[in-house]
Every structure is written in structure tokens, then in C-alpha cells.
Design a protein around this motif. Structure first.
Motif, PDB file in Angstrom:
ATOM      1  N   ALA A  86      30.559  31.206  45.771  1.00 39.19           N
ATOM      2  CA  ALA A  86      31.129  30.903  44.455  1.00 39.19           C
ATOM      3  C   ALA A  86      30.272  31.493  43.333  1.00 39.19           C
ATOM      4  O   ALA A  86      30.794  31.892  42.287  1.00 39.19           O
ATOM      5  CB  ALA A  86      31.282  29.402  44.273  1.00 39.19           C
ATOM      6  N   ARG A  87      28.958  31.545  43.548  1.00 41.99           N
ATOM      7  CA  ARG A  87      28.057  32.085  42.527  1.00 41.99           C
ATOM      8  C   ARG A  87      28.188  33.604  42.392  1.00 41.99           C
ATOM      9  O   ARG A  87      27.757  34.175  41.394  1.00 41.99           O
ATOM     10  CB  ARG A  87      26.608  31.723  42.857  1.00 41.99           C
ATOM     11  CG  ARG A  87      26.288  30.235  42.737  1.00 41.99           C
ATOM     12  CD  ARG A  87      24.838  29.975  43.079  1.00 41.99           C
ATOM     13  NE  ARG A  87      24.482  28.581  42.885  1.00 41.99           N
ATOM     14  CZ  ARG A  87      24.033  28.075  41.732  1.00 41.99           C
ATOM     15  NH1 ARG A  87      23.873  28.882  40.686  1.00 41.99           N
ATOM     16  NH2 ARG A  87      23.744  26.798  41.625  1.00 41.99           N
ATOM     17  N   ALA A  88      28.756  34.250  43.403  1.00 37.33           N
ATOM     18  CA  ALA A  88      28.890  35.707  43.375  1.00 37.33           C
ATOM     19  C   ALA A  88      30.101  36.175  42.585  1.00 37.33           C
ATOM     20  O   ALA A  88      30.235  37.365  42.304  1.00 37.33           O
ATOM     21  CB  ALA A  88      28.975  36.242  44.808  1.00 37.33           C
ATOM     22  N   PHE A  89      30.990  35.241  42.213  1.00 35.07           N
ATOM     23  CA  PHE A  89      32.244  35.610  41.571  1.00 35.07           C
ATOM     24  C   PHE A  89      32.293  35.135  40.123  1.00 35.07           C
ATOM     25  O   PHE A  89      31.679  34.125  39.766  1.00 35.07           O
ATOM     26  CB  PHE A  89      33.431  35.009  42.330  1.00 35.07           C
ATOM     27  CG  PHE A  89      33.402  35.255  43.808  1.00 35.07           C
ATOM     28  CD1 PHE A  89      33.033  36.497  44.304  1.00 35.07           C
ATOM     29  CD2 PHE A  89      33.729  34.248  44.709  1.00 35.07           C
ATOM     30  CE1 PHE A  89      33.000  36.731  45.672  1.00 35.07           C
ATOM     31  CE2 PHE A  89      33.704  34.468  46.071  1.00 35.07           C
ATOM     32  CZ  PHE A  89      33.331  35.711  46.555  1.00 35.07           C
ATOM     33  N   HIS A  90      33.050  35.857  39.310  1.00 34.52           N
ATOM     34  CA  HIS A  90      33.335  35.370  37.965  1.00 34.52           C
ATOM     35  C   HIS A  90      34.247  34.146  38.075  1.00 34.52           C
ATOM     36  O   HIS A  90      35.020  34.006  39.029  1.00 34.52           O
ATOM     37  CB  HIS A  90      34.002  36.462  37.130  1.00 34.52           C
ATOM     38  CG  HIS A  90      33.045  37.529  36.702  1.00 34.52           C
ATOM     39  ND1 HIS A  90      32.194  37.376  35.627  1.00 34.52           N
ATOM     40  CD2 HIS A  90      32.804  38.775  37.191  1.00 34.52           C
ATOM     41  CE1 HIS A  90      31.472  38.473  35.469  1.00 34.52           C
ATOM     42  NE2 HIS A  90      31.819  39.335  36.406  1.00 34.52           N
ATOM     43  N   GLY A  91      34.153  33.267  37.079  1.00 35.64           N
ATOM     44  CA  GLY A  91      34.812  31.970  37.172  1.00 35.64           C
ATOM     45  C   GLY A  91      36.292  31.952  36.869  1.00 35.64           C
ATOM     46  O   GLY A  91      36.962  30.954  37.136  1.00 35.64           O
ATOM     47  N   VAL A  92      36.841  33.043  36.321  1.00 36.30           N
ATOM     48  CA  VAL A  92      38.274  33.115  36.013  1.00 36.30           C
ATOM     49  C   VAL A  92      38.853  34.333  36.719  1.00 36.30           C
ATOM     50  O   VAL A  92      38.282  35.430  36.667  1.00 36.30           O
ATOM     51  CB  VAL A  92      38.527  33.205  34.503  1.00 36.30           C
ATOM     52  CG1 VAL A  92      40.016  33.440  34.211  1.00 36.30           C
ATOM     53  CG2 VAL A  92      38.054  31.930  33.801  1.00 36.30           C
ATOM     54  N   GLY A  93      39.967  34.129  37.407  1.00 35.45           N
ATOM     55  CA  GLY A  93      40.632  35.215  38.107  1.00 35.45           C
ATOM     56  C   GLY A  93      42.125  35.196  37.841  1.00 35.45           C
ATOM     57  O   GLY A  93      42.591  34.603  36.854  1.00 35.45           O
ATOM     58  N   CYS A  94      42.866  35.823  38.728  1.00 32.51           N
ATOM     59  CA  CYS A  94      44.313  35.947  38.530  1.00 32.51           C
ATOM     60  C   CYS A  94      45.015  35.817  39.880  1.00 32.51           C
ATOM     61  O   CYS A  94      44.566  36.396  40.877  1.00 32.51           O
ATOM     62  CB  CYS A  94      44.631  37.302  37.897  1.00 32.51           C
ATOM     63  SG  CYS A  94      46.377  37.549  37.495  1.00 32.51           S
TER      64      CYS A  94
END
Length: 246
Positions: A86-94
Motif C-alpha cells: 500500500a505504501r508503494a502506491f499513490h492513494g487515489v486511483g481510477c
């Protein structure tokens, strides 16, 4: 808070609502994801969530020297993303809706999807054959003066296109009419501008359409001024979206 659980597809790029995403799926974890999606009823949407990678590798090291000469082999749904993905990803996606999932003879997949709804990443589960995530859907609020801002962004965007196209002033949208709905304008411009991933991510997670358009207006003016001072800048064809290696 209403949440939904979907398969998670991390990429080194940002997907915006309304934009088309072609994918070449060859890693086993994402092949497993596509096989699972194909098992869903044909009359139901085949949805997965796309998030931009903040820290990690889109393609996990599969052998010594691949894809990084110093890499060591790695496997599993969270390969390449560290102990806490989870820390490797940006917090907002699509959310992406897969219109086409075609399996090739070698077991890889050709996928064509479209971005639909912004989501906030709540948690990531790496216990299965591919990553899944608990996601909170984000509303698309208009904000103040979105209509007027969209008109200004479209004017600046056309100038930006002409500068990118160079002396021939070739239209980068192949003559197609640009939309006038503020929310659609904000996502189209964000996806089409030549920007780095953090900047595109900032536009995706803007609190409302008006805020996104204000940011885009500043970016368009700044980028157009830079391009104006670089007359030998190459003219990329922005009508072709890059295909992810995954």
C-alpha cells in the motif's frame, strides 16, 4: 463510507475517468487477474482498479538482470512493491472497465479498458494470486466557476497543442471537436498534456473539477511559455496513448 473490493493493477502511469487504457498482460499475477475477470457473467462489468506506482517496479524482476541488471528474481502478487505494498502506491486511483479481454495462444492477454470512477485506496490485500484493494469511490464535484474555467482551459489547450505541433500547426487531436463539459475537459487535458506522473497524480486527486481546471490553466500557460522558448522541441503525437508492458 461505502467501499468496494476490486482487483488492483499498479502502473507507472495515471488513468483518468473517460480515458482508454490498452494493456499487454504477460505477468502471471495479472494473467490470473484477467482469468478471474473472464469468469464473471458477461452482462456484468469486468472492473479492476488502476493506481500509479509511487515506489516500486511495474514489472517484477523475473530473472537475474531482468528488467534491472542488479535485480534478483521476485514473485507473488506484491513482487516489486516491498513488504507493505500500500505504501508503494499513490492513494487515489481510477476504476477501469475492461471492454475487451482477449487471451493469446501463449497465455498472455490483450486488454482494452476505460477509466470510469476515481477511488481512494483504503487497504491492499496480497493474500491471493493477485493484489486486491478495498476502495472508496470519490464523487466528482464541480466546484465554483467550473464552466468559465473550462472555457479558459480549452483556449489555452489549443495554443499548447499548436506549440507542440510546431511550425506546421498540425492538430494533435486530428481535427476532432473538443468536449465542453467541464469535468470531461479537466480529465482530457490532464491525460493529454506532457507531464510527469506526480503532476498527473495531483490532477487526478484534485478535490473538485474547478480546482483541477485552475491547476491545468497554470500548467498550460507555463508549459506553453517553455515550448515557445524551445523552437526545436520535437513534436510528439499525443493521440496515441502508451501501452503498458503489463
Amino acid at each position: 463510507m461505502t467501499t468496494v473490493r476490486l482487483p488492483l493493477f499498479p502502473l507507472n502511469s495515471v488513468l483518468f475517468p473517460g480515458l482508454v487504457l490498452p494493456l499487454n498482460v504477460f505477468e502471471e499475477r495479472y494473467r490470473a487477474m484477467m482469468r478471474a475477470l473472464l469468469k464473471s457473467p458477461e452482462d456484468e462489468p469486468r472492473r479492476f482498479a488502476v493506481v500509479a506506482i509511487r515506489d516500486g517496479h511495474e514489472v517484477a524482476p523475473s530473472a537475474p538482470g531482468l528488467p534491472d541488471p542488479t535485480a534478483v528474481p521476485d514473485s507473488g502478487p506484491a513482487a516489486g512493491f516491498g513488504p507493505d505494498p500500500a505504501r508503494a502506491f499513490h492513494g487515489v486511483g481510477c476504476v477501469a472497465d475492461a471492454a475487451t479481454i482477449r487471451e493469446r495462444a501463449d497465455g498472455s492477454f490483450e486488454v482494452l479498458a476505460t477509466g470510469t470512477t476515481r477511488v481512494r485506496l483504503v487497504s491492499v490485500d496480497a493474500s491471493g494470486p493477485f493484489l486486491t484493494a478495498e476502495l472508496e469511490e470519490l464523487p466528482d464535484e464541480s466546484g465554483d466557476e467550473a464552466g468559465a474555467l473550462a472555457e479558459g482551459v480549452l483556449r489555452s489547450f489549443r495554443q499548447y497543442q499548436k506549440r507542440l505541433a510546431g511550425a506546421r500547426e498540425r492538430s494533435l487531436t486530428t481535427g476532432a471537436e473538443l468536449p465542453d463539459e467541464p469535468n470531461v475537459v479537466s480529465y482530457l487535458v490532464a491525460a493529454t498534456m506532457v507531464l510527469d506522473t506526480p503532476t498527473k497524480q495531483r490532477l487526478l486527486q484534485a478535490p473538485d473539477t474547478a480546482s483541477r481546471l485552475r491547476d491545468e490553466l497554470r500548467l498550460l500557460r507555463a508549459e506553453t511559455a517553455i515550448i515557445r522558448s524551445l523552437p526545436l522541441l520535437p513534436s510528439p503525437d499525443l493521440t496515441r496513448a502508451p501501452t503498458s508492458l503489463n
